[in-house]
Enzyme design. Structure first.
Site, mmCIF file in Angstrom:
data_model
loop_
_atom_site.group_PDB
_atom_site.id
_atom_site.type_symbol
_atom_site.label_atom_id
_atom_site.label_comp_id
_atom_site.label_asym_id
_atom_site.label_seq_id
_atom_site.Cartn_x
_atom_site.Cartn_y
_atom_site.Cartn_z
ATOM 1 N N HIS A 19 0.817 -1.214 0.000
ATOM 2 C CA HIS A 19 0.000 0.000 0.000
ATOM 3 C C HIS A 19 0.855 1.271 0.000
ATOM 4 O O HIS A 19 0.322 2.360 -0.189
ATOM 5 C CB HIS A 19 -0.897 0.005 1.240
ATOM 6 N N ASN A 66 -7.409 5.806 3.968
ATOM 7 C CA ASN A 66 -8.833 6.016 3.672
ATOM 8 C C ASN A 66 -9.275 7.471 3.774
ATOM 9 O O ASN A 66 -10.385 7.808 3.335
ATOM 10 C CB ASN A 66 -9.694 5.152 4.609
ATOM 11 N N ASP A 91 -0.822 2.511 -5.375
ATOM 12 C CA ASP A 91 -0.808 1.074 -5.682
ATOM 13 C C ASP A 91 -2.144 0.654 -6.284
ATOM 14 O O ASP A 91 -3.181 1.239 -5.967
ATOM 15 C CB ASP A 91 -0.554 0.268 -4.403
ATOM 16 N N ASN A 112 -9.310 2.752 -1.858
ATOM 17 C CA ASN A 112 -9.981 3.633 -0.898
ATOM 18 C C ASN A 112 -9.346 5.014 -0.801
ATOM 19 O O ASN A 112 -10.037 6.007 -0.565
ATOM 20 C CB ASN A 112 -10.020 2.985 0.491
#
Length: 196
Positions: A19, A66, A91, A112
């Site tokens: 991530h 997020n 990513d 997200n």
């Protein structure tokens, strides 16, 4: 002026995870261009410099993935830039590990962080550099994206992050179309048409 944002999660726990390839690309861009990304403002670590006569902001939102949009919206509003001068690096599980995709605009897909940015800006018309990390066959998705790369993947991803950094530099210096022609991976990923 360009704002270049790499997405990731703050803290040592997330260093080197799938991530965080957006953060990794920002770190490499900072190193290549002798910039320090060490100021804290707009809910982000950031640094400033100049390339090819353009002022550049390199930023790593510190909101956790997020809520990335809160940081990006603050920067866009503060610097009063058009979103075409915002570049987001992140990513993408819908691309094979090592595949690079540059796009003018598009949907968030399953990401997200991108969902948060598009929601906060209320538009998706900004360039993005997507770094493929592959999709797990069986693993829990959250565990997969916050996990590290396999021994075999590490050199592939190191090379891909380098290409992503070069692609961002090319966007600033030569424009996004030239960068797309030069750096978009030629082989077709599984879901290439997802957000064209």
């Amino acid at each position: 002026m360009y704002i270049i944002v790499g997405l990731g999660n703050p803290g040592k726990r997330y260093d080197g995870t799938r991530h965080n390839v957006g953060f990794d690309t920002i770190d490499l861009l900072a190193h290549r261009n002798n910039l320090k990304v060490n100021k804290l403002k707009h809910k982000a670590l950031y640094g400033e410099g100049f390339w090819s006569g353009e002022k550049i902001i390199l930023a790593k939102p510190q909101t956790f993935m997020n809520l990335s949009g809160e940081s990006v919206r603050d920067m866009v509003e503060f610097y009063k830039i058009d979103t075409e001068k915002l570049i987001v690096i992140y990513d993408d599980i819908d691309l094979e590990a090592g595949v690079l995709r540059i796009r003018h605009k598009g949907s968030a897909g399953t990401h997200n962080g991108m969902k948060s940015i598009i929601y906060q800006l209320q538009e998706d018309d900004f360039p993005r550099v997507r770094i493929g990390i592959g999709k797990p066959a069986f693993a829990n998705l959250a565990s997969y994206v916050t996990g590290g790369f396999s021994k075999e993947e590490i050199p592939i991803m190191r090379e891909t992050v380098t290409k992503a950094a070069l692609a961002v530099e090319a966007i600033v210096k030569e424009g996004i179309d030239k960068a797309m022609n030069q750096y978009n991976t030629k082989k077709d990923p599984e879901k290439e048409t997802k957000d064209q």
